[in-house]
Design an enzyme around this catalytic site. Structure first.
Site, short mmCIF file in Angstrom:
data_model
loop_
_atom_site.label_atom_id
_atom_site.label_comp_id
_atom_site.label_asym_id
_atom_site.label_seq_id
_atom_site.Cartn_x
_atom_site.Cartn_y
_atom_site.Cartn_z
N GLU A 2 -3.24 -1.25 0.00
CA GLU A 2 -2.22 -0.85 -0.96
C GLU A 2 -2.31 0.64 -1.24
O GLU A 2 -3.39 1.21 -1.29
CB GLU A 2 -2.51 -1.60 -2.27
CG GLU A 2 -1.28 -1.99 -3.00
CD GLU A 2 -1.64 -2.98 -4.08
OE1 GLU A 2 -2.82 -3.25 -4.30
OE2 GLU A 2 -0.71 -3.49 -4.70
N THR A 62 0.42 -11.04 -9.94
CA THR A 62 1.13 -11.15 -8.65
C THR A 62 0.36 -12.04 -7.68
O THR A 62 0.92 -12.47 -6.68
CB THR A 62 1.30 -9.76 -8.00
OG1 THR A 62 0.00 -9.21 -7.77
CG2 THR A 62 2.13 -8.84 -8.87
N CYS A 111 -4.61 -9.97 -11.28
CA CYS A 111 -3.21 -9.54 -11.32
C CYS A 111 -2.29 -10.76 -11.25
O CYS A 111 -2.46 -11.63 -10.39
CB CYS A 111 -2.91 -8.62 -10.14
SG CYS A 111 -1.23 -8.00 -10.16
N ARG A 123 -2.81 -14.14 0.45
CA ARG A 123 -1.92 -13.19 1.12
C ARG A 123 -2.27 -13.25 2.60
O ARG A 123 -3.44 -13.10 2.99
CB ARG A 123 -2.11 -11.75 0.61
CG ARG A 123 -1.06 -10.79 1.15
CD ARG A 123 -1.11 -9.44 0.42
NE ARG A 123 -2.12 -8.57 0.98
CZ ARG A 123 -1.88 -7.75 2.00
NH1 ARG A 123 -0.70 -7.73 2.58
NH2 ARG A 123 -2.84 -6.97 2.47
N ARG A 135 -6.20 -14.14 3.26
CA ARG A 135 -7.23 -14.11 2.23
C ARG A 135 -6.76 -14.91 1.02
O ARG A 135 -5.56 -15.07 0.82
CB ARG A 135 -7.59 -12.68 1.81
CG ARG A 135 -6.47 -11.89 1.12
CD ARG A 135 -6.40 -12.04 -0.38
NE ARG A 135 -5.53 -11.02 -0.94
CZ ARG A 135 -4.68 -11.19 -1.96
NH1 ARG A 135 -4.56 -12.38 -2.50
NH2 ARG A 135 -3.94 -10.21 -2.42
N GLU A 182 -10.83 -6.42 -6.74
CA GLU A 182 -9.91 -6.66 -7.86
C GLU A 182 -10.16 -8.02 -8.51
O GLU A 182 -9.84 -8.25 -9.68
CB GLU A 182 -8.48 -6.58 -7.36
CG GLU A 182 -7.44 -6.70 -8.44
CD GLU A 182 -6.03 -6.56 -7.89
OE1 GLU A 182 -5.78 -5.61 -7.11
OE2 GLU A 182 -5.20 -7.40 -8.23
N ARG A 229 2.43 -2.43 3.71
CA ARG A 229 1.42 -1.51 3.16
C ARG A 229 0.87 -0.68 4.31
O ARG A 229 1.02 -1.03 5.48
CB ARG A 229 0.24 -2.30 2.55
CG ARG A 229 0.64 -3.23 1.43
CD ARG A 229 -0.50 -4.10 0.98
NE ARG A 229 -0.08 -4.96 -0.14
CZ ARG A 229 -0.93 -5.62 -0.91
NH1 ARG A 229 -2.23 -5.53 -0.70
NH2 ARG A 229 -0.50 -6.39 -1.90
N ARG A 248 -12.77 -12.07 -2.86
CA ARG A 248 -11.64 -12.13 -1.93
C ARG A 248 -12.20 -12.74 -0.64
O ARG A 248 -13.05 -12.12 0.01
CB ARG A 248 -11.05 -10.74 -1.67
CG ARG A 248 -10.33 -10.10 -2.87
CD ARG A 248 -9.02 -10.75 -3.14
NE ARG A 248 -8.26 -10.27 -4.30
CZ ARG A 248 -7.33 -9.32 -4.28
NH1 ARG A 248 -7.10 -8.65 -3.16
NH2 ARG A 248 -6.65 -9.01 -5.38
N1 DAR Z 1 -0.93 -1.94 -10.19
C1 DAR Z 1 -0.30 -3.21 -10.06
C2 DAR Z 1 -0.32 -3.74 -8.62
C3 DAR Z 1 0.38 -5.04 -8.45
C4 DAR Z 1 0.21 -5.69 -7.09
N2 DAR Z 1 -1.01 -5.31 -6.37
C5 DAR Z 1 -2.24 -5.78 -6.64
N3 DAR Z 1 -2.49 -6.70 -7.56
N4 DAR Z 1 -3.26 -5.31 -5.94
C6 DAR Z 1 1.12 -3.05 -10.59
O1 DAR Z 1 1.48 -3.77 -11.53
O2 DAR Z 1 1.85 -2.23 -10.02
#
Ligand code: DAR
Length: 352
Positions: free
Chosen positions: A331, A287, A285, A294, A130, A238, A326, A242
């Site tokens: 998650e 990340t 996010c 991902r 994705r 999020e 996961r 996606r």
């Molecule tokens: N609650 C975020 C999750 C970080 C990675 N996962 C995401 N973006 N779905 C944290 O900072 O822990």
């Protein structure tokens, strides 16, 4: 448009500084704690401090976070780089003297990756890749009003109405917005979640709730699914979108090409995606910055997960080889009873 500061910012910047200090004293590992510079926060104008408080609220309220911050507007990464850049580099393991500008290309020609051909036992896996995308014409999900969420869903639905005409991607859009012309009932929503297609109720996620990303649930949320159910687009999770390709089987080359073609088609049907000159594609996010990609494998590992009851050992072993684990439900979910888990490379930004 001037970046929005959503309502509900209870914390004053001074509260923010105090909360961060107490988290630091408790030696909690969130990156926003370790990279928060009180002097920087105090140096900001009131409007910017409010925006910073909004971005970091999730990490402050959930000290078990990894990153602890979500962007609220596409401009945040560049406007708050003083704090966010060190956090991003820390999280992605990118030294300060290395240029982050991501080099992404879709050519997997040189790497044949059909897991079933590599090992017979890997024929019974499912794989998905994705990418997260946000359009530049709306705030990011953490700062959207209900009206903006529904308005964005309507923009996406117009793009899907054209995608439906494409023989390679024809399908249907399924909305969970009450009163939407594409609305599905609770049973179908539940079946789609069970089938690992639709995302689960976000309003129960403490991180996304404090970040404002799951606000107004389920308004403005839905999923496009192709006829073959191998190309899906989540709306209003999020990130704004996606976009994913999935398959039962492990031929990554086929999957990559399906996603590339689908993304290319959708790009021509939507407003421009939000990008940063430094980090590439902008995501809620940090990340997920860069390619926003991902790639994950769903496979059954009953032996390594005590028949799905415990992910600890598998997470430890996987981390040694650069993989993260996961639960099968995404998650913060546990493994399935048959030991079904979601495994993906930990590397994100900075990997080509
Ligand atoms: N609650 C975020 C999750 C970080 C990675 N996962 C995401 N973006 N779905 C944290 O900072 O822990």
């Amino acid at each position: 448009a001037k970046p929005t500061v959503p309502s509900g910012v209870e914390m004053t910047p001074q509260d923010l500084v105090e909360k961060i200090k107490s988290n630091k004293q408790a030696r909690r590992g969130i990156l926003v704690g370790w990279h928060f510079v009180a002097a920087y926060c105090i140096s900001l104008c009131e409007y910017s401090r409010q925006r910073l408080a909004r971005m970091t609220a999730s990490g402050i309220e959930n000290p078990d976070s990894q990153m602890g911050a979500y962007a609220m507007n596409p401009q945040d990464y560049d406007q708050f780089a003083t704090m966010l850049d060190p956090m991003i580099r820390d999280s992605h393991g990118i030294p300060t003297d290395v240029d982050i500008a991501p080099q992404n290309d879709w050519d997997t020609g040189g790497t044949a990756c059909d897991l079933g051909a590599i090992d017979e036992r890997l024929k019974d896996v499912s794989m998905r890749v994705r990418v997260a995308r946000n359009v530049s014409t709306f705030p990011l999900p953490g700062a959207m009003s209900r009206e903006q969420r529904v308005a964005f869903e309507s923009v996406a639905a117009q793009a899907f109405a054209k995608l439906i005409e494409d023989p390679a991607f024809g399908g249907q859009y399924l909305s969970i917005t009450p009163g939407s012309p594409h609305e599905i009932d609770a049973d179908e929503y539940g079946q789609r979640v069970q089938a690992h297609q639709m995302f689960k109720d976000m309003s129960t996620d403490p991180y996304l709730t404090v970040a404002g990303i799951s606000a107004d649930w389920p308004h403005g949320r839905g999923m496009y699914v192709s006829r073959d159910e191998d190309f899906l687009v989540w709306v209003g999770e999020e990130d704004h979108l996606r976009i994913m390709a999935m398959q039962h089987g492990g031929n990554l080359n086929v999957l990559f090409e399906r996603l590339r073609a689908g993304l290319e088609t959708l790009t021509g049907l939507l407003p421009p995606f939000a990008t940063s000159p430094t980090y590439g594609n902008v995501t809620s996010c940090p990340t997920n910055l860069g390619a926003g990609m991902r790639a994950s494998l769903h496979m059954k590992l009953p032996g390594l997960t005590s028949h799905g009851s415990d992910l600890t050992r598998l997470k430890r072993e996987a981390k040694k080889i650069g993989l993260s684990v996961r639960g099968a439900g995404g998650e913060h979910s546990g493994a399935g009873k048959d030991g079904r888990v979601d495994i993906s490379p930990s590397a994100r930004l900075g990997a080509t």
